[in-house]
Motif scaffolding. Structure first.
Motif, mmCIF file in Angstrom:
data_model
loop_
_atom_site.group_PDB
_atom_site.id
_atom_site.type_symbol
_atom_site.label_atom_id
_atom_site.label_comp_id
_atom_site.label_asym_id
_atom_site.label_seq_id
_atom_site.Cartn_x
_atom_site.Cartn_y
_atom_site.Cartn_z
ATOM 1 N N ARG A 104 0.946 -1.036 0.059
ATOM 2 C CA ARG A 104 -0.170 -0.256 -0.011
ATOM 3 C C ARG A 104 0.850 1.179 -0.061
ATOM 4 O O ARG A 104 0.580 2.175 -0.769
ATOM 5 C CB ARG A 104 -0.828 -0.034 1.140
ATOM 6 C CG ARG A 104 -2.072 -0.823 1.158
ATOM 7 C CD ARG A 104 -3.059 -1.070 2.190
ATOM 8 N NE ARG A 104 -2.395 -1.128 3.322
ATOM 9 C CZ ARG A 104 -2.368 -0.406 4.360
ATOM 10 N NH1 ARG A 104 -2.679 1.061 4.211
ATOM 11 N NH2 ARG A 104 -2.060 -0.566 5.574
ATOM 12 N N LEU A 105 1.996 1.227 0.726
ATOM 13 C CA LEU A 105 2.742 2.259 0.793
ATOM 14 C C LEU A 105 3.399 2.747 -0.527
ATOM 15 O O LEU A 105 3.511 3.640 -1.062
ATOM 16 C CB LEU A 105 3.985 1.962 1.733
ATOM 17 C CG LEU A 105 5.152 3.048 1.506
ATOM 18 C CD1 LEU A 105 4.726 4.501 1.909
ATOM 19 C CD2 LEU A 105 6.074 2.754 2.723
ATOM 20 N N ALA A 106 3.944 1.445 -1.262
ATOM 21 C CA ALA A 106 4.274 1.744 -2.735
ATOM 22 C C ALA A 106 3.409 2.234 -3.566
ATOM 23 O O ALA A 106 3.596 3.097 -4.700
ATOM 24 C CB ALA A 106 4.911 0.297 -3.249
ATOM 25 N N GLU A 107 2.243 1.905 -3.501
ATOM 26 C CA GLU A 107 1.103 2.470 -4.431
ATOM 27 C C GLU A 107 0.887 3.703 -4.185
ATOM 28 O O GLU A 107 0.647 4.598 -5.094
ATOM 29 C CB GLU A 107 -0.159 1.423 -4.253
ATOM 30 C CG GLU A 107 0.003 0.244 -4.919
ATOM 31 C CD GLU A 107 -1.370 -0.736 -4.499
ATOM 32 O OE1 GLU A 107 -2.284 -0.270 -3.808
ATOM 33 O OE2 GLU A 107 -1.230 -1.957 -4.942
ATOM 34 N N ALA A 108 0.768 3.972 -3.062
ATOM 35 C CA ALA A 108 0.706 5.568 -2.641
ATOM 36 C C ALA A 108 1.896 6.533 -2.972
ATOM 37 O O ALA A 108 1.651 7.608 -3.635
ATOM 38 C CB ALA A 108 0.459 5.797 -1.032
ATOM 39 N N LEU A 109 3.176 5.671 -3.058
ATOM 40 C CA LEU A 109 4.220 6.752 -3.519
ATOM 41 C C LEU A 109 4.137 6.828 -4.937
ATOM 42 O O LEU A 109 4.581 7.938 -5.462
ATOM 43 C CB LEU A 109 5.672 6.060 -2.999
ATOM 44 C CG LEU A 109 5.876 6.133 -1.593
ATOM 45 C CD1 LEU A 109 7.163 5.256 -1.203
ATOM 46 C CD2 LEU A 109 5.856 7.642 -1.182
ATOM 47 N N VAL A 110 3.744 5.793 -5.831
ATOM 48 C CA VAL A 110 3.737 6.169 -7.165
ATOM 49 C C VAL A 110 2.604 6.948 -7.501
ATOM 50 O O VAL A 110 2.938 7.877 -8.461
ATOM 51 C CB VAL A 110 3.338 4.432 -7.795
ATOM 52 C CG1 VAL A 110 2.877 4.741 -9.149
ATOM 53 C CG2 VAL A 110 4.579 3.698 -7.744
#
Length: 282
Positions: A89-95
């Motif tokens: 979820r963190l990676a998707e938010a950062l993208v």
């Protein structure tokens, strides 16, 4: 905007400066990206850390590279924001936040937990059809299919966890016995440890196909991460290089000159047209 409210489209070309100004700097970046940089280096920090870990980097990285530390929520200037405890979820938010700035040449560097976060962001970017990083640099972290080098979030009580952080060089000894300081820091650390433990849930253990050029760094005196565990990143790489550098788990801070000499040489090779041939200040 509806069709009725749409303004007429100007035939005047949009300058690079105006186009870039229209992209708002996301909250995860500590400053606005520099215009017309040949290469941007997005830097992801370690567990319990923050973007300030990379504060010295602009003075050590080759000047043509735009160093962009990524600040995760819940720490430093973003301390009031809810933290993540899941790397997917963190990676998707950062993208979502960084996507406008990932359309030009860029690379990722992740240190310790940041290596896992950087890899997860690269994977999420690929799933979204975005531009892949020119290289993924990972430091002081085991490959995702190996046992995570950091302990589970709830293995230690507060005193034991603080001592562990001091022993690996991630916490000043002056924090020991300072309950008011630890009460602010340790919940952040525990959520970051949950991020580290969520890699299997995020599907990062076995990549569909190696599509990244990976350059891994291992500290020669790192007591937390074995160099062979760092070498195991080769499984995830289209091309792979492992460099052992002097220092422990935080070698960019402990023995910066040899590390930055190697990093700068690698960054120069990534430059479009190999601009900025100097290896930089190191």
């Amino acid at each position: 905007m509806t069709a009725a409210s749409a303004e007429p489209v100007s035939a005047e070309p949009v300058s690079a400066e105006r186009a870039c100004a229209a992209r708002q700097t996301p909250a995860c970046l500590v400053r606005a990206p520099r215009e017309n940089a040949p290469l941007r280096l997005f830097c992801f920090h370690h567990a319990g850390g923050g973007a300030s870990f990379f504060a010295p980097w602009p003075g050590r990285v080759v000047p043509s590279v735009d160093v962009l530390p990524v600040q995760l929520p819940g720490r430093e200037a973003r301390y009031r924001e809810p933290r993540f405890d899941d790397v997917g979820r963190l990676a998707e938010a950062l993208v979502r936040e960084l996507e406008p700035w990932l359309r030009e040449p860029h690379a990722f560097y992740g240190h310790s937990m940041g290596a896992l976060v950087a890899f997860a962001v690269a994977a999420a970017l690929e799933r979204a059809g975005g531009r892949a990083p020119s290289a993924l640099f990972v430091g002081a972290y085991a490959a995702p299919h190996r046992t995570p080098p950091l302990p589970p979030a709830d293995r230690y009580g507060d005193a034991e966890l603080a001592r562990f952080l001091v022993d690996v060089g991630g916490l000043s000894p002056e924090f020991l016995g300072r309950d008011e300081w630890l009460s602010a820091l340790l919940p952040v650390v525990r959520d970051d440890l949950r991020i580290c433990a969520s890699h299997r849930k995020a599907g990062l253990v076995v990549p569909a196909r190696p599509s990244l050029d990976v350059h891994a760094f291992a500290g020669a005196d790192d007591t937390l991460v074995d160099p062979e565990a760092v070498r195991a990143w080769e499984r995830y790489a289209r091309t792979f290089r492992l460099t052992r550098v002097p220092g422990g788990h935080f070698f960019p801070r402990e023995a910066p000159a040899p590390f930055f000499r190697e990093l700068n040489a690698a960054l120069v090779r990534l430059m479009p047209g190999r601009a900025g041939r100097s290896a930089g200040p190191g």
